[in-house]
Design an enzyme around this catalytic site. Structure first.
Site, PDB file in Angstrom:
ATOM      1  N   CYS A  12       0.314  -0.480  -5.245  1.00 29.66           N
ATOM      2  CA  CYS A  12      -0.794   0.344  -4.769  1.00 29.66           C
ATOM      3  C   CYS A  12      -0.778   1.727  -5.425  1.00 29.66           C
ATOM      4  O   CYS A  12      -1.142   1.846  -6.585  1.00 29.66           O
ATOM      5  CB  CYS A  12      -0.795   0.426  -3.246  1.00 29.66           C
ATOM      6  SG  CYS A  12      -2.429   0.844  -2.633  1.00 29.66           S
ATOM      7  N   HIS A  66      -0.868  -4.993  -1.853  1.00 29.91           N
ATOM      8  CA  HIS A  66       0.508  -4.937  -1.336  1.00 29.91           C
ATOM      9  C   HIS A  66       1.090  -6.349  -1.229  1.00 29.91           C
ATOM     10  O   HIS A  66       1.041  -6.954  -0.153  1.00 29.91           O
ATOM     11  CB  HIS A  66       0.522  -4.270   0.042  1.00 29.91           C
ATOM     12  CG  HIS A  66       0.182  -2.820   0.005  1.00 29.91           C
ATOM     13  ND1 HIS A  66       1.120  -1.839  -0.206  1.00 29.91           N
ATOM     14  CD2 HIS A  66      -1.005  -2.184   0.129  1.00 29.91           C
ATOM     15  CE1 HIS A  66       0.532  -0.659  -0.202  1.00 29.91           C
ATOM     16  NE2 HIS A  66      -0.763  -0.840   0.004  1.00 29.91           N
ATOM     17  N   GLU A  74       4.013  -7.177  -0.920  1.00 33.07           N
ATOM     18  CA  GLU A  74       5.164  -7.214   0.000  1.00 33.07           C
ATOM     19  C   GLU A  74       4.796  -7.786   1.367  1.00 33.07           C
ATOM     20  O   GLU A  74       5.643  -8.335   2.062  1.00 33.07           O
ATOM     21  CB  GLU A  74       5.788  -5.815   0.152  1.00 33.07           C
ATOM     22  CG  GLU A  74       4.925  -4.739   0.812  1.00 33.07           C
ATOM     23  CD  GLU A  74       4.043  -3.964  -0.162  1.00 33.07           C
ATOM     24  OE1 GLU A  74       3.752  -4.498  -1.251  1.00 33.07           O
ATOM     25  OE2 GLU A  74       3.639  -2.834   0.175  1.00 33.07           O
TER      26      GLU A  74
HETATM   27  N1  GLN Z   1      -3.411   6.865  -1.767  1.00 32.31           N
HETATM   28  C1  GLN Z   1      -3.877   5.763  -2.545  1.00 32.31           C
HETATM   29  C2  GLN Z   1      -5.249   5.292  -2.111  1.00 32.31           C
HETATM   30  O1  GLN Z   1      -5.685   5.595  -1.033  1.00 32.31           O
HETATM   31  C3  GLN Z   1      -2.886   4.618  -2.497  1.00 32.31           C
HETATM   32  C4  GLN Z   1      -2.767   3.980  -1.154  1.00 32.31           C
HETATM   33  C5  GLN Z   1      -1.525   3.129  -0.984  1.00 32.31           C
HETATM   34  O2  GLN Z   1      -0.579   3.227  -1.757  1.00 32.31           O
HETATM   35  N2  GLN Z   1      -1.512   2.287   0.019  1.00 32.31           N
HETATM   36  O3  GLN Z   1      -5.905   4.602  -2.838  1.00 32.31           O
END
Ligand code: GLN
Length: 539
Positions: free
Chosen positions: A386, A515, A517
């Protein structure tokens, strides 16, 4: 017809109520029953999405996009089931529904009261889970500790449900037995007090799970039995263990599964915990390490280090490491250190692989970018998750595509090269301060480019992964990045969003906007984590 098992905590929080609940579920599942689990969090927040990870720990995301407590992740990992928004209840959610219903004249003009209308809504939600999942057992974990003001209404829901259908309800108390250093003896009094508090709420526990540093001895079991009014056989020893996956095996030593089934007049249909038990045996004996560094920032709280903020990432690393017969050794690397002393980044050489996980806000970001650059140049296996992907794109834009001021508009709204930008639909949401539950959440399809690492490991060209973000790779820079060797290995077909990037001439440099994970399971590691660890073992 479903049976309901409530799990509440006594004495103090943080004693593993969530994994205890998940473990009981695992045992009942192994005995041939369908199990679902519900987490109740007593806070007013409608969901966990607006909370700081240092305070709350990881925000877990389900396929249907609810931002929930990490225990839902534990349930998914233990039960190997995908759960939904219905498996998560908060005070905020309950009150919101009741108030909306009242505004719509849903109570036919009568006075709506905290009792019984709030517990009734809780009961309605719990029963809905049973109906929709067709579970034989629904486990309901009540967050917090008995005696707290906050979870009283949930205990009230349990009491009312038991009053209505006493033969279908079971109550388990997970309590803690301290061994004060100056006494050296395990003390049961706090547990006795916790049971009294439960009794005051009109509930008598059927089973007590006695959490302690060591297994319970006979005198302690007898004492708890007499003072807490439960059979000695229903006092289950729950000592500290090295791996949480050992807990179901441990509970079964005290025969908890059959004790539960007997109380419902049921018998085990089978007992199949073989693969799980083998994994646990392996976990306890494996010696050869694979060393993974996580470069993040949500670690420190005062003098203590918190691993909770990244729990699914940690578990996913473990699952993949065990798959390759390695012992996972995970270090926390605070990214801010690479900002203050850039040469410190050389320490990454000591690791077989580096992960930059998700995150929000600008603190520590430049340090993570330094770490990514180091991994790219030194061919250290790297997995970005992410925010980790967004920073990998920024690093590549700055240092390979020569776009020196490349950045994300999250950190520098008017930057010269906004290679990561706020998604279009997010702009009005943020302007109106509509933060709760409005990110791009949950499962979205991802089309995978053939002949990539991703295609090889997913073994399919279409997959689905869980998201939680507002920013994305800015498509205006795609060609530029591709021209210099970045591969857009995964794309969301509907919105044409980049979901996975890879770079050429590197053993493993993969980063994803989602994600992975959240979907890793102990006996089924996620393909991206698996490949990351495989290359890490070769590094
Ligand atoms: N802050 C980033 C976004 O909002 C990444 C979010 C995250 O890593 N879950 O896109």
């Amino acid at each position: 017809m479903a049976r309901f098992i409530f799990v509440a905590g006594g004495v103090m929080s943080g004693i593993g109520k969530g994994v205890a609940t998940a473990s009981i579920g695992k045992i009942l599942q192994a005995k041939g029953f369908r199990v679902s689990a519900v987490k109740i969090d007593p806070y007013i927040n409608v969901d966990a999405g607006t909370m700081n990870p240092i305070e709350h720990g990881e925000v877990f995301v389900t396929d249907d996009g609810v931002e929930c407590d990490q225990d839902v992740g534990n349930y998914e990992r233990f039960l190997d089931e995908n759960l939904t928004t219905e498996n998560y209840i908060t005070t905020g959610r309950v009150y919101q529904t009741v108030i909306n219903k009242e505004r719509n004249l849903g109570y036919g003009g009568r006075c709506v009261e905290v009792v019984p209308d709030i517990p009734n809504e809780v009961i309605y939600r719990i029963k809905k889970v049973a109906r929709n999942t067709e579970a034989d057992f629904v486990l309901i974990e009540i967050g917090g500790t008995v005696g707290e003001y906050q979870n009283l209404l949930f205990l009230e829901a349990a009491r009312i449900l038991r009053l209505r259908k006493s033969e279908d309800i079971l109550f388990i108390l997970v309590s803690y037995l301290p061994i004060p250093a100056m006494i050296g003896e395990m003390k049961s009094k706090p547990t006795q007090t916790a049971v009294r508090l439960l009794n005051e709420a009109g509930i008598q526990p059927d089973i007590i799970l006695a959490r302690a540093r060591v297994p319970l001895d006979e005198p302690r079991k007898k004492k708890i039995s007499i003072f807490c009014n439960v059979a000695k056989e229903d006092v289950i020893s729950a000592p500290d263990v090295k791996s949480i996956y050992e807990i179901p095996i441990n509970f079964e030593k005290d025969n908890i599964g059959n004790r539960i089934l007997n109380k419902f007049g049921l018998r085990a249909k089978k007992f199949d915990l073989k693969n799980w038990a083998e994994l646990v045996k392996f976990i306890k004996s494996v010696k050869k390490p694979v060393k993974i560094g996580i470069v993040g920032k949500y670690f420190e709280t005062g003098e203590f280090t918190l691993a909770d903020s990244y729990i699914s990432v940690i578990e996913a690393i473990k699952h993949a490491a065990w798959f390759f017969k390695r012992k996972p050794e995970i270090d926390w690397l605070s990214s801010e250190k690479y900002e203050n002393s850039p040469s410190a980044v050389k320490e990454l050489k000591r690791y077989n692989g580096i992960i930059v996980p998700g995150g929000f806000g600008s603190r520590g970001v430049e340090g993570k970018i330094k770490a990514i650059e180091f991994c790219r140049k030194n061919k250290i296996p790297f997995l970005g998750l992410c925010l980790g992907m967004q920073l990998a794109v920024i690093e590549f834009a700055r240092n390979v595509c020569n776009l020196k001021n490349a950045n994300s508009t999250e950190f520098l709204p008017n930057c010269q090269y906004p290679v990561i930008e706020l998604m279009l639909e997010q702009k009005s949401l943020l302007k109106e301060k509509r933060y709760g539950g409005t990110m791009r959440l949950g499962a979205w399809p991802c089309k995978i480019k053939s002949k990539t690492i991703s295609a090889r490991v997913y073994k399919t060209l279409m997959t689905s992964e869980r998201h939680r973000h507002r920013y994305e790779l800015n498509n205006e820079f795609r060609k530029n990045l591709e021209a210099k060797g970045m591969i857009m290995a995964g794309i969301n077909p509907e919105k044409d969003l980049v979901e996975i990037i890879e770079i050429k001439k590197h053993p493993f440099f993969v980063a994803c906007q989602f994600h992975p994970e959240f979907k890793s399971r102990p006996l089924k590691p996620h393909p991206l984590f698996r490949e990351f660890i495989r290359t890490a073992t070769l590094h």
